[in-house]
Design an enzyme around this catalytic site. Structure first.
Site, PDB file in Angstrom:
ATOM      1  CB  SER A 277      -0.708   0.009   1.414  1.00 14.37           C
ATOM      2  OG  SER A 277      -1.934   1.271   1.701  1.00 14.37           O
TER       3      SER A 277
ATOM      4  CE  LYS B 289     -12.062  -1.435  -1.208  1.00 18.31           C
ATOM      5  NZ  LYS B 289     -12.759  -1.248  -1.749  1.00 18.31           N
TER       6      LYS B 289
ATOM      7  CG  ASP C 285     -13.927   2.051  -3.264  1.00 17.04           C
ATOM      8  OD1 ASP C 285     -12.907   3.067  -2.786  1.00 17.04           O
ATOM      9  OD2 ASP C 285     -13.818   1.244  -2.853  1.00 17.04           O
TER      10      ASP C 285
ATOM     11  N   GLY D 220      -6.302   4.562 -13.863  1.00 17.53           N
ATOM     12  CA  GLY D 220      -6.989   3.986 -12.290  1.00 17.53           C
ATOM     13  C   GLY D 220      -6.416   4.888 -11.285  1.00 17.53           C
TER      14      GLY D 220
END
Ligand code: ATR
Length: 280
Positions: A20, A71, A107, A247
């Site tokens: 990450s 999630k 998101d 993206g």
């Protein structure tokens, strides 16, 4: 920034998290905004999710991000969900509001901000095909449907999942599910094509979610994949004169919206983008 006894924690939970860029980006954001906080990435096994969430609450975390595979699973351990997270059925951002954990999903709105700021594409009266019917497709399709697209086609390998998602989306706009490999006619009618599947992601850069001859020059082709920066699908789109959208922007803006939820301040977009673009 100096770490002191009043520095508060923020973080990311997922599994795995070692790839990450969020710690580097979010610690820089705290420094720029003068927030006395530190952001770390925590690898949490699914069977330890509840304990991890209770621990973060007890330790007074300002909030945290949630990624794969937690999630959806995190929802029962939160105190409240905002409306968008409830509609999408998944959470990627949690805010600790005076001891109450509130789940958000940034998101979809992150994707929408990226699309409008980076392409100036207007959604009104447009037809859109979404490739995929998983979590990312859910966030993007519900957000686009609410933002006013005229018709949505959801194309997925497992057609039943595409049909289930299109039934949800029908609450806001016309929608139907189709098979990924029989989406030629739907794509021909579309102005925007969004790939939410992982096909084409490193290390499978040579793959494409659909036969490349389905693309046409009037499309804006958008790929949520950010590694590689330009997927096979986007390369082909550019080569036939279609517009493209990568993206990285969604990654950037979903984090920016999370920052705004935590700190109530505008996120330093330009500096955040530099960190993501310098990624390996
Ligand atoms: P995410 O949260 O990233 O959306 P997900 O919920 O696991 O991840 O969804 C993955 C999506 O990519 C699904 O639409 C999946 O199709 P299926 O529903 O048929 O599984 C799609 N996908 C992943 N690998 C694929 C492949 N090799 N071929 C076709 N579709 C694929």
């Amino acid at each position: 920034m100096k770490l002191t006894a009043t520095t508060r924690p923020l973080g990311l939970i997922g599994h795995p998290v070692s790839h990450s860029k969020s710690p580097e980006m979010l610690n820089e954001v705290c420094k720029i905004l003068g927030i006395p906080a530190v952001y770390l990435a925590y690898a949490v096994e699914p069977n330890q999710l509840e304990e991890a969430v209770r621990g973060m609450k007890a330790l007074g975390f300002i909030g945290f991000n949630v990624t794969i595979p937690h999630k959806v699973a995190i929802i029962p351990f939160l105190d409240e969900l905002d409306d968008t997270a409830a509609e999408i059925g998944a959470v990627n951002t949690v805010v600790n509001q005076d001891g109450k954990l509130i789940g958000y999903n940034t998101d979809g709105v992150g994707y929408l901000r990226s699309l409008t700021e980076e392409t100036a594409f207007s959604l009104r009266d447009k037809t859109v095909t979404i490739l995929g019917a998983g979590g990312a497709a859910r966030a993007v399709s519900i957000t686009l449907a609410k933002a006013g697209v005229k018709e949505l086609f959801i194309a997925n390998r497992t057609v039943e999942k595409a049909e289930q998602l299109s039934e949800v989306v029908t609450k806001w706009t016309r929608a139907s599910g189709v098979s990924l490999h029989e989406s030629n006619e739907e794509i021909a009618k579309s102005h925007l094509l969004v790939n939410t599947t992982s096909i084409g992601m490193t290390p499978s850069e040579e793959h494409s979610p659909i036969p490349l001859e389905y693309l046409h020059p009037a499309l804006l082709v958008s790929d949520l994949i950010y590694r590689p920066k330009e997927t096979k699908l986007l390369q082909r789109a550019a080569s036939i004169g279609a517009s493209t959208h990568g993206g990285l922007g969604m990654l950037l803006y979903q984090a920016a919206v999370a920052v705004e939820h935590w700190f109530g301040q505008k996120a330093p977009i330009a500096q955040m983008r530099t960190i993501l673009e310098n990624g390996d």
